[in-house]
Design an enzyme around this catalytic site. Structure first.
Site, mmCIF file in Angstrom:
data_model
loop_
_atom_site.group_PDB
_atom_site.id
_atom_site.type_symbol
_atom_site.label_atom_id
_atom_site.label_comp_id
_atom_site.label_asym_id
_atom_site.label_seq_id
_atom_site.Cartn_x
_atom_site.Cartn_y
_atom_site.Cartn_z
ATOM 1 N N ILE A 60 0.890 -0.993 0.221
ATOM 2 C CA ILE A 60 0.245 0.037 -0.001
ATOM 3 C C ILE A 60 0.976 1.239 -0.164
ATOM 4 O O ILE A 60 0.323 2.871 -0.167
ATOM 5 C CB ILE A 60 -0.999 -0.113 1.005
ATOM 6 C CG1 ILE A 60 -0.389 -0.459 2.612
ATOM 7 C CG2 ILE A 60 -1.892 -1.259 0.603
ATOM 8 C CD1 ILE A 60 -0.947 -0.098 3.688
ATOM 9 N N GLY A 61 1.828 1.387 -0.186
ATOM 10 C CA GLY A 61 2.584 2.457 0.023
ATOM 11 C C GLY A 61 4.343 1.729 0.074
ATOM 12 O O GLY A 61 4.973 0.405 0.591
ATOM 13 N N GLY A 112 7.863 4.158 1.559
ATOM 14 C CA GLY A 112 8.238 5.496 1.974
ATOM 15 C C GLY A 112 10.051 5.442 2.460
ATOM 16 O O GLY A 112 10.806 3.981 2.098
ATOM 17 N N GLY A 113 10.875 5.956 3.549
ATOM 18 C CA GLY A 113 11.933 6.461 3.450
ATOM 19 C C GLY A 113 12.690 4.948 4.050
ATOM 20 O O GLY A 113 13.871 4.539 3.725
ATOM 21 N N PHE A 114 11.210 3.982 5.130
ATOM 22 C CA PHE A 114 12.143 3.324 5.685
ATOM 23 C C PHE A 114 11.381 1.610 4.673
ATOM 24 O O PHE A 114 12.362 1.083 5.608
ATOM 25 C CB PHE A 114 11.721 2.758 6.329
ATOM 26 C CG PHE A 114 11.758 4.138 7.913
ATOM 27 C CD1 PHE A 114 13.031 5.181 7.946
ATOM 28 C CD2 PHE A 114 10.702 5.248 8.633
ATOM 29 C CE1 PHE A 114 13.771 6.023 9.332
ATOM 30 C CE2 PHE A 114 11.292 6.341 9.196
ATOM 31 C CZ PHE A 114 12.507 7.120 9.081
ATOM 32 N N GLY A 115 10.714 1.710 4.194
ATOM 33 C CA GLY A 115 10.822 0.666 3.439
ATOM 34 C C GLY A 115 9.559 0.541 2.815
ATOM 35 O O GLY A 115 8.528 1.416 3.106
ATOM 36 N N THR A 116 8.796 -0.571 2.683
ATOM 37 C CA THR A 116 7.560 -0.808 1.912
ATOM 38 C C THR A 116 6.534 -1.244 3.285
ATOM 39 O O THR A 116 6.615 -1.925 4.027
ATOM 40 C CB THR A 116 7.841 -2.546 0.953
ATOM 41 O OG1 THR A 116 9.110 -2.171 0.415
ATOM 42 C CG2 THR A 116 6.688 -2.589 0.403
ATOM 43 N N LYS A 129 5.803 -2.378 7.841
ATOM 44 C CA LYS A 129 5.795 -1.866 7.292
ATOM 45 C C LYS A 129 7.743 -2.929 7.686
ATOM 46 O O LYS A 129 7.879 -3.192 8.212
ATOM 47 C CB LYS A 129 6.204 -0.951 8.134
ATOM 48 C CG LYS A 129 7.601 -0.129 7.388
ATOM 49 C CD LYS A 129 7.206 2.340 8.507
ATOM 50 C CE LYS A 129 6.637 2.566 7.399
ATOM 51 N NZ LYS A 129 6.613 4.261 8.457
ATOM 52 N N ASP A 161 9.762 13.314 12.410
ATOM 53 C CA ASP A 161 9.418 13.623 11.225
ATOM 54 C C ASP A 161 8.306 13.786 10.688
ATOM 55 O O ASP A 161 7.617 12.356 9.694
ATOM 56 C CB ASP A 161 9.910 10.981 10.296
ATOM 57 C CG ASP A 161 10.049 11.133 8.873
ATOM 58 O OD1 ASP A 161 10.140 12.692 8.226
ATOM 59 O OD2 ASP A 161 9.636 10.487 8.843
HETATM 60 N N1 LIG Z 1 -0.319 2.237 9.158
HETATM 61 C C1 LIG Z 1 -0.634 2.457 8.236
HETATM 62 N N2 LIG Z 1 -1.869 2.146 7.369
HETATM 63 C C2 LIG Z 1 -2.431 2.476 6.246
HETATM 64 N N3 LIG Z 1 -1.818 2.513 5.866
HETATM 65 C C3 LIG Z 1 -0.388 3.298 6.270
HETATM 66 C C4 LIG Z 1 0.113 2.426 7.113
HETATM 67 N N4 LIG Z 1 1.482 3.332 7.483
HETATM 68 C C5 LIG Z 1 1.480 3.534 5.805
HETATM 69 N N5 LIG Z 1 0.577 3.367 5.241
HETATM 70 C C6 LIG Z 1 0.569 3.912 3.848
HETATM 71 O O1 LIG Z 1 2.020 3.971 3.648
HETATM 72 C C7 LIG Z 1 2.314 4.858 2.805
HETATM 73 C C8 LIG Z 1 3.978 4.668 3.141
HETATM 74 O O2 LIG Z 1 3.989 4.682 4.569
HETATM 75 P P1 LIG Z 1 6.031 4.657 4.953
HETATM 76 O O3 LIG Z 1 6.029 5.814 6.568
HETATM 77 O O4 LIG Z 1 6.541 4.351 4.806
HETATM 78 O O5 LIG Z 1 6.761 6.628 4.421
HETATM 79 P P2 LIG Z 1 6.263 7.687 4.243
HETATM 80 O O6 LIG Z 1 5.579 8.445 5.199
HETATM 81 O O7 LIG Z 1 6.061 8.413 3.017
HETATM 82 O O8 LIG Z 1 7.706 8.345 4.571
HETATM 83 P P3 LIG Z 1 8.809 7.647 6.011
HETATM 84 O O9 LIG Z 1 9.364 6.859 5.480
HETATM 85 O O10 LIG Z 1 9.748 8.576 5.907
HETATM 86 O O11 LIG Z 1 7.392 7.666 7.026
HETATM 87 C C9 LIG Z 1 1.374 6.369 3.630
HETATM 88 O O12 LIG Z 1 1.878 6.645 2.545
HETATM 89 C C10 LIG Z 1 0.148 5.247 3.479
HETATM 90 O O13 LIG Z 1 -0.055 5.127 2.659
HETATM 91 MG MG LIG Z 2 5.071 7.402 7.215
#
Ligand SMILES: Nc1ncnc2c1ncn2[C@@H]1O[C@H](COP(=O)(O)OP(=O)(O)OP(=O)(O)O)[C@@H](O)[C@H]1O
Ligand SMILES: [Mg+2]
Ligand SMILES: *[C@@H]1O[C@H](CO)[C@@H](O)[C@H](O)[C@H]1NC(C)=O
Ligand SMILES: *[C@@H]1O[C@H](CO)[C@@H](O)[C@H](O)[C@H]1NC(C)=O
Ligand SMILES: *[C@@H]1O[C@H](CO)[C@@H](O)[C@H](O)[C@H]1NC(C)=O
Ligand SMILES: *[C@@H]1O[C@H](CO)[C@@H](O)[C@H](O)[C@H]1NC(C)=O
Ligand SMILES: *[C@@H]1O[C@H](CO)[C@@H](O)[C@H](O)[C@H]1NC(C)=O
Length: 588
Positions: free
Chosen positions: A309-310, A312-316, A331, A426
């Site tokens: 579903i997404g 980010g900087g830390f992973g998938t 995550k 963050d």
């Molecule tokens: N608990 C959750 N419930 C629903 N969606 C989530 C959840 N956690 C993350 N996501 C989805 O996954 C995406 C990526 O999240 P992630 O935290 O890995 O990256 P980020 O927030 O963009 O950057 P960072 O790594 O700095 O936190 C989010 O933008 C969100 O759409």
């Molecule tokens: Mg995040």
């Protein structure tokens, strides 16, 4: 990330080796070729772009981006600009001592400019602009007497401009703008002939070229004018440095981020299956979930690309639906170094003990030999970033206020009510998630600190977060509660304006959202920051809301309120004048 790439590299590398041996035990590449191979080795994502650089060639003259002198076969030009190459610059570049052109601009090179470049005395053009290079400008560049172009603009360089640069008699193009350089611009030699455009967007530089007198002692900034002007221009200057500076870079970095994540997402799934099959242990917090480790591992093994579903900087991030209907977000953070597991577990234990209405609960984690898997509550509303900028339907004004309020409460809890207190580090729209009711939940608290030791993450954290960082944080790298408050202020501005902190419309003007606000404030036009398409804007809530945001993004950390004060002010000045049914005051 690097682990994933290594997976790719190994077979490729053995192929190359094999080929090499088949084609008559390597004629031996020229020394220039070897230097280039070493240059490539330090680049993390070189395979796509520089895969055609074959070490078994006799010379590098046919390689992409490389030009040789056709008599001596020495490398005279290396041009790999605009390729998203990511990694440090190898000092081996210094071995290319016939190099006339080095063009690496518009990539993601980071780390220092190697002083060994001072060896390339034939250089006529050095183009390093628009990367993430940091550290000092090497004084050895002053030895490159043929140099006509020196462009190191839009990086993160600091320190002073070395006086040796003034010796470059042939210099006609010079640009150090948009860095974090400081101190006086050297007055001797050739630098006198360059104007403002070559120097703008540095944090603390002075000299006649930029109309700033230098104080004699320590070269401190000494803006001309009255006390009042001084304060203002200081503020504008800092916002400019937080902006003009690396703004283009930011756009680039975000772009690069997407690119990387897309690529990673695909490879991630196979890794995930490997993680759990290799004997993983699962730790659950709160003790209120009815699953055994086996249940969870079995579920994890079923995850595939469709569940992503997404990223980010830390992973998938994966969506994990249990058989009983509960849904979680998983995550996955690929391990980059061994040996801090115990630290990791202790910190996660703390994060897992925190539970609050406006925070995303961490439910458990799994520490496998290859990765860390964090299990969070799934939030069906997705991230605030998506809700604001990607979804067609726009958030109503009341919803925006409710989100700001919830995020403020979540952050205030971390800062003031939790033990030990937690600095988020963050805060940004993608880390504010929304529940089915569009209530805000702060996520990823504590993660930045947990992972900051892992070198490659620092860049990615900064990548997503840049527009939210307080000026003193960018300078010192030290996070405090007040750096969070600044980020929260930026978040407020983003929510009410529906513009990303580094929206292209500011970048054009050399500003970010805070710079824009400050400009509007000086002209008493701050209301223009409100998203014109937002429905239900209540005039009486706008002013108090803006004044909170303005305080939060004060340049000086002492001028910013605490999150407790933010919550109090919002409750009394913003939420109460017009109490409405959406606001649940019985919270926490
Ligand atoms: N608990 C959750 N419930 C629903 N969606 C989530 C959840 N956690 C993350 N996501 C989805 O996954 C995406 C990526 O999240 P992630 O935290 O890995 O990256 P980020 O927030 O963009 O950057 P960072 O790594 O700095 O936190 C989010 O933008 C969100 O759409
Ligand atoms: Mg995040
Ligand atoms: C070198 O190469 C250029 C273009 O490839 C060609 O025009 C030129 O004649 C060559 N010079 C020599 C000395 O071969
Ligand atoms: C490097 O290559 C790019 C794209 O091919 C080109 O636009 C640029 O002018 C080249 N740089 C130099 C210094 O010639
Ligand atoms: C730079 O030049 C010096 C002297 O010519 C030499 O000793 C040194 O090895 C060179 N450094 C690199 C990185 O090539
Ligand atoms: C620059 O060149 C001079 C003379 O060749 C040499 O002594 C000096 O070490 C060089 N400086 C750097 C930083 O390489
Ligand atoms: C230096 O680079 C910046 C962009 O990074 C640009 O705006 C500016 O015009 C350049 N200055 C000169 C003198 O080319």
């Amino acid at each position: 990330m690097s682990i994933l790439l290594k997976d790719l590299q190994e077979p490729l590398f053995s192929c190359i080796l094999l080929l090499c041996c088949l084609t008559s035990i390597c004629h031996g590449l020229t020394p220039d070729g070897e230097a280039l191979v070493n240059f490539r080795t330090s680049i993390i994502n070189s395979i796509d772009v520089l895969g055609q650089w074959r070490p078994e060639d006799p010379d590098p003259c046919g390689w992409k981006g490389v030009t040789c002198d056709n008599k001596t076969m020495r490398v005279i030009s290396l041009n790999v600009s605009h390729h998203k190459l990511k990694g440090p610059l190898s000092p081996d570049i210094g071995k290319l001592d016939q190099l006339k052109i080095l063009d690496l601009h518009y990539n993601n090179f980071f780390g220092a400019i190697p002083p060994e470049l001072g060896n390339c005395t034939e250089l006529q053009g050095l183009f390093l602009q628009n990367n993430f290079l940091s550290g000092f400008v090497p004084s050895g560049l002053g030895n490159l007497s043929q140099l006509q172009t020196l462009d190191i603009s839009s990086n993160s360089l600091d320190g002073r401009i070395p006086t040796s640069i003034g010796n470059l008699k042939n210099l006609v193009n010079f640009n150090v703008s948009s860095n974090f350089l400081s101190g006086p611009i050297p007055t001797d030699g050739v630098l006198g002939q360059f104007g403002r455009d070559s120097f703008v967007g540095n944090s603390d530089m002075c000299g006649k070229q930029i109309d700033k007198l230098c104080k004699n002692d320590a070269g401190n900034l000494q803006p001309a004018g009255s006390q009042n002007e001084k304060k203002n221009s200081g503020r504008l200057l800092i916002s400019a440095s937080a902006t003009v500076g690396a703004l283009l870079l930011v756009a680039l970095m975000c772009f690069w981020g997407c690119f990387l994540y897309k690529k990673l997402g695909k490879n991630d799934v196979k890794g995930l299956a490997k993680d759990v099959s290799g004997g993983a242990s699962i730790v659950m917090f709160h003790g209120d979930l009815p699953y055994s480790s086996k249940d969870i591992i079995k579920k994890l093994e079923t995850l595939n690309e469709e569940h992503i579903i997404g990223a980010g900087g830390f992973g998938t991030v994966y969506k994990l639906s249990m058989d009983d209907g509960n849904v979680f977000a998983l995550k996955r953070i690929v391990k980059l170094n061994e040996g801090f597991d115990r630290f990791f577990e202790r910190e996660l234990g703390i994060l897992g003990s925190i539970k609050h209405k406006y925070l995303v609960n961490l439910r458990g984690y799994c520490n496998s030999p290859t990765s860390k898997l964090l299990l969070y509550d799934y939030l069906p509303g997705g991230s605030l970033d998506e809700a604001l900028h990607e979804n067609g339907e726009q958030l109503h004004w009341d919803t925006r206020l409710k989100i700001i309020m919830g995020a403020a409460k979540g952050l205030a809890y971390l800062h003031h009510d939790c033990s030990p207190r937690i600095i988020h580090r963050d805060i940004k729209a993608s880390n504010i998630l929304l529940d089915g009711n569009l209530d805000a939940r702060v996520s990823d608290f504590g993660l930045a600190k947990l992972l900051e030791d892992e070198e490659s993450h620092i860049t990615t954290i900064v990548a997503g977060t840049f527009g939210y960082l307080a000026p003193e944080y960018m300078q010192s790298g030290r996070a405090t509660e007040k750096t969070d408050v600044y980020s929260f202020g930026v978040l407020m501005l983003e929510v009410i304006s529906r513009k990303r902190p580094t929206d292209a419309s500011f970048i054009e003007k050399g500003l970010n959202i805070v710079g824009w606000l400050n400009c509007l404030v000086t002209e008493d036009r701050q209301h223009e920051i409100i998203d014109g398409n937002c429905e239900g804007v209540e005039a009486e809530t706008v002013d108090p809301l803006l004044s909170v945001a303005i305080l939060c993004v004060s340049t000086s950390p002492e001028d910013r309120p605490t999150m407790h004060m933010v919550v109090k002010t919002l409750e009394s000045d913003v939420m109460t004048p017009c109490p409405s049914d959406f606001y649940d005051s019985s919270s926490d």
